[in-house]
Design a protein around this motif. Structure first.
Motif, PDB file in Angstrom:
ATOM      1  N   ARG A 160     -25.866  -7.390  51.008  1.00 32.33           N
ATOM      2  CA  ARG A 160     -25.879  -8.849  50.868  1.00 32.33           C
ATOM      3  C   ARG A 160     -27.303  -9.390  50.828  1.00 32.33           C
ATOM      4  O   ARG A 160     -27.512 -10.583  50.946  1.00 32.33           O
ATOM      5  N   ARG A 161     -28.270  -8.489  50.685  1.00 31.10           N
ATOM      6  CA  ARG A 161     -29.684  -8.838  50.594  1.00 31.10           C
ATOM      7  C   ARG A 161     -30.219  -9.414  51.903  1.00 31.10           C
ATOM      8  O   ARG A 161     -31.264 -10.084  51.926  1.00 31.10           O
ATOM      9  N   ARG A 162     -29.520  -9.167  52.989  1.00 27.80           N
ATOM     10  CA  ARG A 162     -30.017  -9.610  54.286  1.00 27.80           C
ATOM     11  C   ARG A 162     -30.977  -8.560  54.840  1.00 27.80           C
ATOM     12  O   ARG A 162     -30.755  -7.370  54.677  1.00 27.80           O
ATOM     13  N   GLU A 163     -32.012  -9.025  55.517  1.00 32.65           N
ATOM     14  CA  GLU A 163     -32.954  -8.090  56.130  1.00 32.65           C
ATOM     15  C   GLU A 163     -32.360  -7.578  57.446  1.00 32.65           C
ATOM     16  O   GLU A 163     -31.936  -8.360  58.293  1.00 32.65           O
ATOM     17  N   ARG A 164     -32.345  -6.267  57.580  1.00 28.41           N
ATOM     18  CA  ARG A 164     -31.828  -5.651  58.789  1.00 28.41           C
ATOM     19  C   ARG A 164     -32.948  -4.870  59.471  1.00 28.41           C
ATOM     20  O   ARG A 164     -33.822  -4.319  58.816  1.00 28.41           O
ATOM     21  N   TYR A 165     -32.882  -4.839  60.791  1.00 27.10           N
ATOM     22  CA  TYR A 165     -33.847  -4.077  61.570  1.00 27.10           C
ATOM     23  C   TYR A 165     -33.152  -2.812  62.045  1.00 27.10           C
ATOM     24  O   TYR A 165     -32.065  -2.862  62.633  1.00 27.10           O
ATOM     25  N   VAL A 166     -33.786  -1.680  61.802  1.00 24.78           N
ATOM     26  CA  VAL A 166     -33.120  -0.391  61.958  1.00 24.78           C
ATOM     27  C   VAL A 166     -33.869   0.506  62.938  1.00 24.78           C
ATOM     28  O   VAL A 166     -35.096   0.616  62.903  1.00 24.78           O
ATOM     29  N   VAL A 167     -33.097   1.132  63.817  1.00 24.72           N
ATOM     30  CA  VAL A 167     -33.605   2.214  64.654  1.00 24.72           C
ATOM     31  C   VAL A 167     -33.019   3.492  64.065  1.00 24.72           C
ATOM     32  O   VAL A 167     -31.818   3.720  64.140  1.00 24.72           O
ATOM     33  N   ASP A 168     -33.865   4.311  63.451  1.00 28.29           N
ATOM     34  CA  ASP A 168     -33.316   5.506  62.812  1.00 28.29           C
ATOM     35  C   ASP A 168     -33.437   6.732  63.710  1.00 28.29           C
ATOM     36  O   ASP A 168     -33.909   6.648  64.843  1.00 28.29           O
ATOM     37  N   ASP A 169     -33.007   7.892  63.180  1.00 28.99           N
ATOM     38  CA  ASP A 169     -32.940   9.100  63.997  1.00 28.99           C
ATOM     39  C   ASP A 169     -34.310   9.614  64.427  1.00 28.99           C
ATOM     40  O   ASP A 169     -34.415  10.377  65.384  1.00 28.99           O
ATOM     41  N   ASP A 170     -35.363   9.195  63.723  1.00 25.80           N
ATOM     42  CA  ASP A 170     -36.703   9.704  64.022  1.00 25.80           C
ATOM     43  C   ASP A 170     -37.496   8.810  64.980  1.00 25.80           C
ATOM     44  O   ASP A 170     -38.675   9.064  65.226  1.00 25.80           O
ATOM     45  N   VAL A 171     -36.878   7.775  65.536  1.00 26.77           N
ATOM     46  CA  VAL A 171     -37.636   6.775  66.273  1.00 26.77           C
ATOM     47  C   VAL A 171     -38.396   7.375  67.452  1.00 26.77           C
ATOM     48  O   VAL A 171     -39.563   7.056  67.686  1.00 26.77           O
ATOM     49  N   TRP A 172     -37.779   8.291  68.185  1.00 31.15           N
ATOM     50  CA  TRP A 172     -38.457   8.832  69.360  1.00 31.15           C
ATOM     51  C   TRP A 172     -39.516   9.860  68.971  1.00 31.15           C
ATOM     52  O   TRP A 172     -40.525  10.020  69.667  1.00 31.15           O
ATOM     53  N   TYR A 173     -39.293  10.530  67.863  1.00 31.97           N
ATOM     54  CA  TYR A 173     -40.333  11.422  67.344  1.00 31.97           C
ATOM     55  C   TYR A 173     -41.577  10.599  66.982  1.00 31.97           C
ATOM     56  O   TYR A 173     -42.701  10.949  67.346  1.00 31.97           O
ATOM     57  N   GLN A 174     -41.356   9.504  66.254  1.00 35.66           N
ATOM     58  CA  GLN A 174     -42.477   8.652  65.867  1.00 35.66           C
ATOM     59  C   GLN A 174     -43.178   8.075  67.092  1.00 35.66           C
ATOM     60  O   GLN A 174     -44.415   7.934  67.120  1.00 35.66           O
ATOM     61  N   SER A 175     -42.391   7.745  68.113  1.00 36.99           N
ATOM     62  CA  SER A 175     -42.965   7.215  69.347  1.00 36.99           C
ATOM     63  C   SER A 175     -43.861   8.247  70.023  1.00 36.99           C
ATOM     64  O   SER A 175     -44.967   7.928  70.488  1.00 36.99           O
ATOM     65  N   MET A 176     -43.392   9.492  70.080  1.00 41.63           N
ATOM     66  CA  MET A 176     -44.198  10.551  70.689  1.00 41.63           C
ATOM     67  C   MET A 176     -45.475  10.812  69.902  1.00 41.63           C
ATOM     68  O   MET A 176     -46.545  11.037  70.465  1.00 41.63           O
ATOM     69  N   MET A 177     -45.374  10.763  68.572  1.00 41.53           N
ATOM     70  CA  MET A 177     -46.558  10.995  67.744  1.00 41.53           C
ATOM     71  C   MET A 177     -47.561   9.854  67.915  1.00 41.53           C
ATOM     72  O   MET A 177     -48.781  10.079  67.936  1.00 41.53           O
ATOM     73  N   ALA A 178     -47.058   8.637  68.043  1.00 39.97           N
ATOM     74  CA  ALA A 178     -47.958   7.499  68.287  1.00 39.97           C
ATOM     75  C   ALA A 178     -48.654   7.660  69.632  1.00 39.97           C
ATOM     76  O   ALA A 178     -49.848   7.368  69.779  1.00 39.97           O
ATOM     77  N   SER A 179     -47.910   8.144  70.627  1.00 46.14           N
ATOM     78  CA  SER A 179     -48.500   8.394  71.944  1.00 46.14           C
ATOM     79  C   SER A 179     -49.585   9.458  71.858  1.00 46.14           C
ATOM     80  O   SER A 179     -50.652   9.338  72.482  1.00 46.14           O
ATOM     81  N   ALA A 180     -49.317  10.500  71.072  1.00 44.98           N
ATOM     82  CA  ALA A 180     -50.307  11.572  70.912  1.00 44.98           C
ATOM     83  C   ALA A 180     -51.571  11.052  70.233  1.00 44.98           C
ATOM     84  O   ALA A 180     -52.691  11.414  70.615  1.00 44.98           O
ATOM     85  N   ARG A 181     -51.404  10.200  69.224  1.00 44.00           N
ATOM     86  CA  ARG A 181     -52.577   9.638  68.539  1.00 44.00           C
ATOM     87  C   ARG A 181     -53.399   8.771  69.487  1.00 44.00           C
ATOM     88  O   ARG A 181     -54.635   8.808  69.480  1.00 44.00           O
ATOM     89  N   ALA A 228     -39.022  20.043  68.640  1.00 45.40           N
ATOM     90  CA  ALA A 228     -37.748  19.441  69.049  1.00 45.40           C
ATOM     91  C   ALA A 228     -37.206  18.399  68.076  1.00 45.40           C
ATOM     92  O   ALA A 228     -36.120  17.869  68.278  1.00 45.40           O
ATOM     93  N   ARG A 229     -37.938  18.120  66.998  1.00 47.95           N
ATOM     94  CA  ARG A 229     -37.570  17.028  66.102  1.00 47.95           C
ATOM     95  C   ARG A 229     -36.145  17.150  65.566  1.00 47.95           C
ATOM     96  O   ARG A 229     -35.426  16.157  65.441  1.00 47.95           O
ATOM     97  N   GLU A 230     -35.720  18.353  65.268  1.00 49.28           N
ATOM     98  CA  GLU A 230     -34.387  18.538  64.691  1.00 49.28           C
ATOM     99  C   GLU A 230     -33.273  18.100  65.635  1.00 49.28           C
ATOM    100  O   GLU A 230     -32.168  17.756  65.204  1.00 49.28           O
ATOM    101  N   ILE A 231     -33.564  18.076  66.939  1.00 44.35           N
ATOM    102  CA  ILE A 231     -32.549  17.636  67.903  1.00 44.35           C
ATOM    103  C   ILE A 231     -32.117  16.203  67.603  1.00 44.35           C
ATOM    104  O   ILE A 231     -30.947  15.844  67.772  1.00 44.35           O
ATOM    105  N   LEU A 232     -33.057  15.380  67.144  1.00 48.73           N
ATOM    106  CA  LEU A 232     -32.755  13.979  66.857  1.00 48.73           C
ATOM    107  C   LEU A 232     -31.773  13.821  65.704  1.00 48.73           C
ATOM    108  O   LEU A 232     -31.170  12.767  65.540  1.00 48.73           O
TER     109      LEU A 232
END
Length: 253
Positions: A160-181, A228-232
């Motif tokens: 419907r062309r509405r903007e949606r905010y999404v938490v995908d399967d990689d969110v915690w992986y990305q969070s850990m990588m941001a923490s590492a950076r 552990a990424r595949e666990i997500l």
């Protein structure tokens, strides 16, 4: 196993258990309550070092009173999918939010993250978030901007062309990588200080030890996240009994 809300006497026993250094699981067994109930109770009432039975009891009564006042008259809570207990889900969402706040996330960002994570679809529109959280559109917009900057949510358009905010399967992986950076930046900064303060001086030695420690932690985070990424991406139906056994062995309770 008893149900319902914790009594003031049970809260006093929780406080005594914490003072004695007991684990949540031990306190839960003594009260014949689920460990999750004790964890939720402590985390949303100051944490293990600041929990007080009397304050926790008053806070719970205040929250219940506030919810009764906020609830529109004659309007029932929408039914939960999969036969879930609406009150249990609401309380768990509070716990999730509190734990995220304890890790350093601002309150509204934590609320939005919890709300998105606990939906089966893993996505909501801005108006849905406003309705669920009973906050202003501006508050949601600010929270989403922060979560996006941390790589915790992304935007997409639905049919419907509405903007949606999404938490995908990689969110915690990305969070850990941001923490590492972020940790790697601290390492670089600490090592810059060694040269400025003079190698061999007490302050420089302290910074060098900090850098070595954080460097090891950063590398460990990246390595563990990659392994552990595949666990997500594992679906519940593909989880094996061996996986479950391994999880049980890893449970500190």
């Amino acid at each position: 196993m008893p149900g319902g809300r914790l009594t003031q006497q049970e809260r006093q026993q929780i406080a005594l258990g914490l003072a004695d250094g007991l684990a949540y699981a031990e306190i839960a067994r003594s009260l014949d309550r689920p460990t999750s109930t004790i964890t939720r109770e402590v985390m949303r009432n100051g944490g293990p070092t600041a929990y007080r039975a009397d304050l926790a009891h008053r806070a719970t009564e205040h929250r219940a009173h506030r919810r009764r006042q906020a609830a529109p008259r004659g309007v029932e809570a929408p039914p939960q999918a999969h036969g879930r207990d609406a009150e249990a889900v609401r309380e768990y969402e509070e716990t999730f939010t509190t734990v995220m706040m304890a890790s350093g996330a601002p309150k509204m960002m934590s609320r939005v993250m919890a709300c998105l994570t606990l939906t089966d679809a893993g996505s909501l529109t801005a108006s849905e978030l406003v309705q669920r959280l009973q906050v202003s559109p501006a508050s949601v917009s600010k929270a989403i901007a922060f979560l996006e900057s941390q790589g915790l949510v992304r935007r997409e358009r639905d049919e419907r062309r509405r903007e949606r905010y999404v938490v995908d399967d990689d969110v915690w992986y990305q969070s850990m990588m941001a923490s590492a950076r972020s940790t790697a930046q601290l390492v670089e900064t600490a090592r810059d200080g060694v040269g400025i303060l003079g190698p061999g001086t007490p302050a420089a030695a302290r910074l060098e030890n900090i850098a070595r420690f954080l460097d090891f932690v950063s590398e460990s985070i990246v390595r563990a996240a990659e392994q552990a990424r595949e666990i997500l991406h594992t679906k519940p139906e593909t989880t094996t009994s061996d996986d479950t056994a391994g999880a049980d062995l890893g449970d500190p309770a």
